[in-house]
Scaffold this motif. Sequence first.
Motif, PDB file in Angstrom:
ATOM      1  N   ILE A   1     -86.233  54.122  -4.539  1.00 44.58           N
ATOM      2  CA  ILE A   1     -86.265  55.090  -5.367  1.00 44.58           C
ATOM      3  C   ILE A   1     -85.433  54.851  -6.395  1.00 44.58           C
ATOM      4  O   ILE A   1     -84.188  54.423  -6.157  1.00 44.58           O
TER       5      ILE A   1
ATOM      6  N   GLU B   1     -81.097  69.732   0.755  1.00 48.14           N
ATOM      7  CA  GLU B   1     -82.421  70.653   0.516  1.00 48.14           C
ATOM      8  C   GLU B   1     -82.045  72.028   0.120  1.00 48.14           C
ATOM      9  O   GLU B   1     -82.690  72.348  -0.912  1.00 48.14           O
TER      10      GLU B   1
ATOM     11  N   ASP C   1     -97.304  58.355  -5.773  1.00 54.13           N
ATOM     12  CA  ASP C   1     -98.124  58.142  -4.386  1.00 54.13           C
ATOM     13  C   ASP C   1     -98.726  56.705  -4.368  1.00 54.13           C
ATOM     14  O   ASP C   1     -99.577  56.523  -5.146  1.00 54.13           O
TER      15      ASP C   1
ATOM     16  N   THR D   1     -83.677  63.583  -2.799  1.00 51.43           N
ATOM     17  CA  THR D   1     -84.319  63.837  -1.423  1.00 51.43           C
ATOM     18  C   THR D   1     -83.119  63.463  -0.529  1.00 51.43           C
ATOM     19  O   THR D   1     -82.033  62.883  -0.932  1.00 51.43           O
TER      20      THR D   1
ATOM     21  N   HIS E   1     -88.521  59.164  -8.130  1.00 52.69           N
ATOM     22  CA  HIS E   1     -89.415  59.120  -7.130  1.00 52.69           C
ATOM     23  C   HIS E   1     -90.637  58.127  -7.296  1.00 52.69           C
ATOM     24  O   HIS E   1     -91.148  58.306  -8.624  1.00 52.69           O
TER      25      HIS E   1
ATOM     26  N   CYS F   1     -88.316  66.624  -7.338  1.00 54.54           N
ATOM     27  CA  CYS F   1     -89.428  66.080  -7.757  1.00 54.54           C
ATOM     28  C   CYS F   1     -90.044  65.015  -6.932  1.00 54.54           C
ATOM     29  O   CYS F   1     -89.436  64.003  -6.548  1.00 54.54           O
ATOM     30  N   ARG F   2     -91.310  65.109  -6.522  1.00 50.40           N
ATOM     31  CA  ARG F   2     -92.036  64.170  -5.693  1.00 50.40           C
ATOM     32  C   ARG F   2     -93.200  63.506  -6.649  1.00 50.40           C
ATOM     33  O   ARG F   2     -94.259  62.932  -5.920  1.00 50.40           O
ATOM     34  N   GLN F   3     -93.215  63.591  -7.875  1.00 52.64           N
ATOM     35  CA  GLN F   3     -94.545  62.996  -8.652  1.00 52.64           C
ATOM     36  C   GLN F   3     -95.720  63.584  -8.001  1.00 52.64           C
ATOM     37  O   GLN F   3     -96.717  62.818  -8.069  1.00 52.64           O
ATOM     38  N   ARG F   4     -95.692  64.811  -7.755  1.00 48.56           N
ATOM     39  CA  ARG F   4     -96.881  65.528  -7.203  1.00 48.56           C
ATOM     40  C   ARG F   4     -98.127  65.949  -8.341  1.00 48.56           C
ATOM     41  O   ARG F   4     -97.618  66.738  -9.233  1.00 48.56           O
TER      42      ARG F   4
ATOM     43  N   THR G   1     -83.966  66.766  -9.199  1.00 49.96           N
ATOM     44  CA  THR G   1     -84.879  65.411  -8.638  1.00 49.96           C
ATOM     45  C   THR G   1     -83.969  65.337  -7.142  1.00 49.96           C
ATOM     46  O   THR G   1     -82.641  65.904  -6.800  1.00 49.96           O
TER      47      THR G   1
ATOM     48  N   CYS H   1     -92.819  71.630  -7.450  1.00 48.70           N
ATOM     49  CA  CYS H   1     -91.931  70.997  -6.208  1.00 48.70           C
ATOM     50  C   CYS H   1     -90.584  71.769  -6.069  1.00 48.70           C
ATOM     51  O   CYS H   1     -90.048  72.111  -6.901  1.00 48.70           O
TER      52      CYS H   1
END
Length: 448
Positions: free
Chosen positions: A204, A328, A215, A350, A212, A376-379, A348, A372
């Motif tokens: 990361i 979280e 995927d 994790t 991040h 941010c998880r780049q979803r 951002t 998200c």
Amino acid sequence: MNDDNSRELYDRALSVMPGGVNSAVRAAIEPYPFFVQKGDAGHVIDADGNRYIDWVMGLGPLLLGHSLPEPVQAAIQQKASAGPMYGTPTEVEVDLAEFVVRHVPSVEKIRFVNSGTEATVSAVRLARGHTGRNKIVVMQGGYHGAQESTLVEGDADNPAPSSAGIPQSFAEHTLPVPFNDEDAMREVFEEHGDDIAAVLTEPILANYGIVHPEDGYHEFLRELTAEHGSLLIFDEVITGFRVGGLGCAQSEFGVTPDLTTFGKVIGGGFPVGAIGGRAEIIDGFAPSGDVFQAGTFSGHPVTMAAGLETLQFAAENDVYDHVNGLGERLRNSLTEIVADQAPSYTVTGTDSMFKVIFTREGPGKDSLEEQCTAGCRQRPTCPRYDYCPKNAADVKNAETDRWRRVFWGQMKAQDVFLSQNQFECQFVSYGHTDEDVEQTLEAYKHAL
């Protein structure tokens, strides 16, 4: 808020140290940094007696906070009282090495050094020695320590030193590409694949606002490097033993690199670095191989004891549940605050890392329901996906001046110490409490 003593200390420091500091980032605080007198759990107290909630945690090493648990403190004191160092191996080096080998997927053998920079320097040298190749691919804007092979800017066609004192001929062997850009990486390998010793990346981007991977990106790097006979190096100086627990970020992503660099947490708050990986590669280090590497303070017994006891304490207690739970909670609540007060900004992070990036554009405030929720998880289905940072350049294009010159000071005025600029991570420790989180969230509401 009184800061007379810090101002006086900084005035003295300017006379005897360049910029008044021993690491450049510390001078990012304007007009001058505050000087810390002591730490206490999740707080620091400065030279004027001001107390701050500390989310910097020494820039990452302090997983347990400033107040060390009794077994960790006792081990450090015992090693220190037995003599500073010896110039010969000690048992605790072996103990820590065995612990890391048991828990980190990529590590069959390990070499301890004295800093994250020293670890990446040695990993690059080892990769070149192992492959007989010269070029190293890095991510644009990624940071791998103050070393000649990675203090490089530009792109793969026009790499240039990012610091004075580095010859252009050094920079020509480093190929910067944007993080998360598979096409750019393929192009670099098509042109230089026969001379690429390794791809060096953080799992990361943790020194550039926390970005991040998209995927499949690390799986792509793993396949591409294997196809071309290059090594994949994960720089886990920041993420190691923080993201993914004892297995590090590589276990969370399910990708096993050839080499991994460590620092920060693995030394329990004392100077440390390490290079781990496949035995056949690590054995390339002298004296078993022909890649020279040595250090007077490497494997220092106090550092080894601090690192081992820190990791064992984390393994045997609820450390990761505690820090990841608070992390979280911070990110979830910050996401709600940002959606209400600054909807263009991006939350951002994790596990026990978090940050708010002051991105300039975002989706409409009324379209954030499916975003998200804890960083941010780049979803691709997230409404922020087209706006959230994908690489270091995107973070650099955020409102970095506002973050540093306005926001940081507003948080400090509310007794919250955040990292010194838009780019550095913020960290949760075992010493932080629910009350620290609540006070910090209220400060964000006011400062944003």
